[in-house]
Design a protein around this motif. Sequence first.
Motif, PDB file in Angstrom:
ATOM      1  N   PHE A  64      -9.520   2.747  -2.758  1.00 53.15           N
ATOM      2  CA  PHE A  64      -9.436   1.988  -4.008  1.00 53.15           C
ATOM      3  C   PHE A  64     -10.118   0.646  -3.821  1.00 53.15           C
ATOM      4  O   PHE A  64     -10.313   0.169  -2.691  1.00 53.15           O
ATOM      5  N   HIS A  65     -10.469   0.009  -4.942  1.00 52.59           N
ATOM      6  CA  HIS A  65     -11.147  -1.288  -4.891  1.00 52.59           C
ATOM      7  C   HIS A  65     -10.162  -2.378  -4.457  1.00 52.59           C
ATOM      8  O   HIS A  65      -9.014  -2.402  -4.937  1.00 52.59           O
ATOM      9  N   ASP A  66     -10.643  -3.277  -3.603  1.00 51.80           N
ATOM     10  CA  ASP A  66      -9.829  -4.428  -3.207  1.00 51.80           C
ATOM     11  C   ASP A  66      -9.594  -5.324  -4.428  1.00 51.80           C
ATOM     12  O   ASP A  66     -10.506  -5.570  -5.213  1.00 51.80           O
ATOM     13  N   ILE A  67      -8.386  -5.815  -4.555  1.00 57.11           N
ATOM     14  CA  ILE A  67      -8.011  -6.625  -5.719  1.00 57.11           C
ATOM     15  C   ILE A  67      -8.684  -8.008  -5.702  1.00 57.11           C
ATOM     16  O   ILE A  67      -8.829  -8.649  -6.742  1.00 57.11           O
ATOM     17  N   ASN A  68      -9.109  -8.439  -4.524  1.00 57.07           N
ATOM     18  CA  ASN A  68      -9.722  -9.768  -4.365  1.00 57.07           C
ATOM     19  C   ASN A  68     -11.011  -9.615  -3.544  1.00 57.07           C
ATOM     20  O   ASN A  68     -11.054  -9.987  -2.368  1.00 57.07           O
TER      21      ASN A  68
ATOM     22  N   HIS B 112      -5.505  -0.120   6.860  1.00 52.98           N
ATOM     23  CA  HIS B 112      -6.555  -0.034   5.833  1.00 52.98           C
ATOM     24  C   HIS B 112      -7.875  -0.410   6.470  1.00 52.98           C
ATOM     25  O   HIS B 112      -7.954  -1.363   7.243  1.00 52.98           O
TER      26      HIS B 112
ATOM     27  N   ASN C 154      -8.175  -4.825  10.318  1.00 51.85           N
ATOM     28  CA  ASN C 154      -7.444  -5.887  10.993  1.00 51.85           C
ATOM     29  C   ASN C 154      -6.170  -5.348  11.612  1.00 51.85           C
ATOM     30  O   ASN C 154      -5.474  -4.516  11.008  1.00 51.85           O
TER      31      ASN C 154
ATOM     32  N   PHE D 218       0.824  -1.205   0.000  1.00 51.55           N
ATOM     33  CA  PHE D 218       0.000   0.000   0.000  1.00 51.55           C
ATOM     34  C   PHE D 218       0.864   1.263   0.000  1.00 51.55           C
ATOM     35  O   PHE D 218       0.466   2.299  -0.552  1.00 51.55           O
TER      36      PHE D 218
ATOM     37  N   HIS E  86     -11.489  -1.768   5.537  1.00 54.22           N
ATOM     38  CA  HIS E  86     -12.291  -2.405   4.491  1.00 54.22           C
ATOM     39  C   HIS E  86     -13.706  -1.841   4.592  1.00 54.22           C
ATOM     40  O   HIS E  86     -14.254  -1.730   5.689  1.00 54.22           O
TER      41      HIS E  86
ATOM     42  N   HIS F 152      -5.444 -11.800  11.103  1.00 48.85           N
ATOM     43  CA  HIS F 152      -4.953 -12.118   9.749  1.00 48.85           C
ATOM     44  C   HIS F 152      -4.615 -10.870   8.957  1.00 48.85           C
ATOM     45  O   HIS F 152      -4.787 -10.851   7.734  1.00 48.85           O
ATOM     46  N   GLN F 153      -4.154  -9.819   9.617  1.00 47.68           N
ATOM     47  CA  GLN F 153      -3.714  -8.646   8.842  1.00 47.68           C
ATOM     48  C   GLN F 153      -2.576  -9.068   7.915  1.00 47.68           C
ATOM     49  O   GLN F 153      -1.601  -9.676   8.351  1.00 47.68           O
ATOM     50  N   GLU F 154      -2.745  -8.745   6.619  1.00 45.28           N
ATOM     51  CA  GLU F 154      -1.740  -9.152   5.623  1.00 45.28           C
ATOM     52  C   GLU F 154      -0.841  -7.996   5.212  1.00 45.28           C
ATOM     53  O   GLU F 154       0.351  -8.184   4.993  1.00 45.28           O
ATOM     54  N   VAL F 155      -1.437  -6.832   5.064  1.00 45.16           N
ATOM     55  CA  VAL F 155      -0.661  -5.686   4.576  1.00 45.16           C
ATOM     56  C   VAL F 155      -0.411  -4.734   5.751  1.00 45.16           C
ATOM     57  O   VAL F 155      -1.363  -4.235   6.367  1.00 45.16           O
TER      58      VAL F 155
HETATM   59  P1  AMP Z   1      -5.880  -7.546   5.430  1.00 43.42           P
HETATM   60  O1  AMP Z   1      -6.002  -9.026   5.577  1.00 43.42           O
HETATM   61  O2  AMP Z   1      -6.862  -6.791   6.283  1.00 43.42           O
HETATM   62  O3  AMP Z   1      -4.452  -7.052   5.600  1.00 43.42           O
HETATM   63  O4  AMP Z   1      -6.336  -7.225   3.964  1.00 43.42           O
HETATM   64  C1  AMP Z   1      -5.475  -6.944   2.905  1.00 43.42           C
HETATM   65  C2  AMP Z   1      -6.340  -6.728   1.689  1.00 43.42           C
HETATM   66  O5  AMP Z   1      -5.580  -6.100   0.700  1.00 43.42           O
HETATM   67  C3  AMP Z   1      -6.900  -8.024   1.079  1.00 43.42           C
HETATM   68  O6  AMP Z   1      -8.319  -7.938   1.053  1.00 43.42           O
HETATM   69  C4  AMP Z   1      -6.274  -8.042  -0.323  1.00 43.42           C
HETATM   70  O7  AMP Z   1      -7.149  -8.569  -1.294  1.00 43.42           O
HETATM   71  C5  AMP Z   1      -5.996  -6.573  -0.556  1.00 43.42           C
HETATM   72  N1  AMP Z   1      -4.915  -6.279  -1.511  1.00 43.42           N
HETATM   73  C6  AMP Z   1      -3.664  -6.797  -1.526  1.00 43.42           C
HETATM   74  N2  AMP Z   1      -2.957  -6.263  -2.520  1.00 43.42           N
HETATM   75  C7  AMP Z   1      -3.772  -5.370  -3.143  1.00 43.42           C
HETATM   76  C8  AMP Z   1      -3.599  -4.495  -4.255  1.00 43.42           C
HETATM   77  N3  AMP Z   1      -2.457  -4.417  -4.939  1.00 43.42           N
HETATM   78  N4  AMP Z   1      -4.661  -3.713  -4.609  1.00 43.42           N
HETATM   79  C9  AMP Z   1      -5.823  -3.792  -3.948  1.00 43.42           C
HETATM   80  N5  AMP Z   1      -6.037  -4.582  -2.881  1.00 43.42           N
HETATM   81  C10 AMP Z   1      -5.027  -5.372  -2.492  1.00 43.42           C
END
Ligand code: AMP
Length: 120
Positions: A31-35, A104, A91, A9, A106, A97-100
């Motif tokens: 922005f729109h979530d990619i998934n 952010h 998250n 991000f 949602h 399960h925070q990934e990024v």
């Molecule tokens: P979280 O699990 O709360 O960290 O969510 C991370 C979110 O970021 C997930 O829903 C991913 O689909 C979304 N995501 C990851 N990479 C991108 C990207 N390049 N553009 C848009 N959304 C993304």
Amino acid sequence: MAYDPNNIFAKILRGEIPCKKLYEDQHALAFHDINPQAKTHVLVIPKGAYVSFEDFSERAEPAEIVGFVRAVGMVARKLGLKESGYRILANHGPDSHQEVPHLHVHIFGGQRLGRMIQPE
Ligand code: AMP
């Protein structure tokens, strides 16, 4: 946890990676979530370098907090979700399960969303 300026991000904020932008101002980018996990699934991120809500709530300046919260509300209205309703979620840390590692929020909507939590 220290902020990693190479997270995805941060790269989007710097324009190094594209996104489907919905809204941008001084404090936030949406922005729109990619998934997408719902018919409407949008992410709103602050422009500042904050790892998560935990970090943001502790360190952000009042103007950043106000700007970010207003942006989340504005984006939800822009998406037409004011009447039908929506869910916001942020998250923080391993249990969530925070990934990024850049805060952010949602925004989910556009359909019935079911109950709140699905424990593992
Ligand atoms: P979280 O699990 O709360 O960290 O969510 C991370 C979110 O970021 C997930 O829903 C991913 O689909 C979304 N995501 C990851 N990479 C991108 C990207 N390049 N553009 C848009 N959304 C993304």
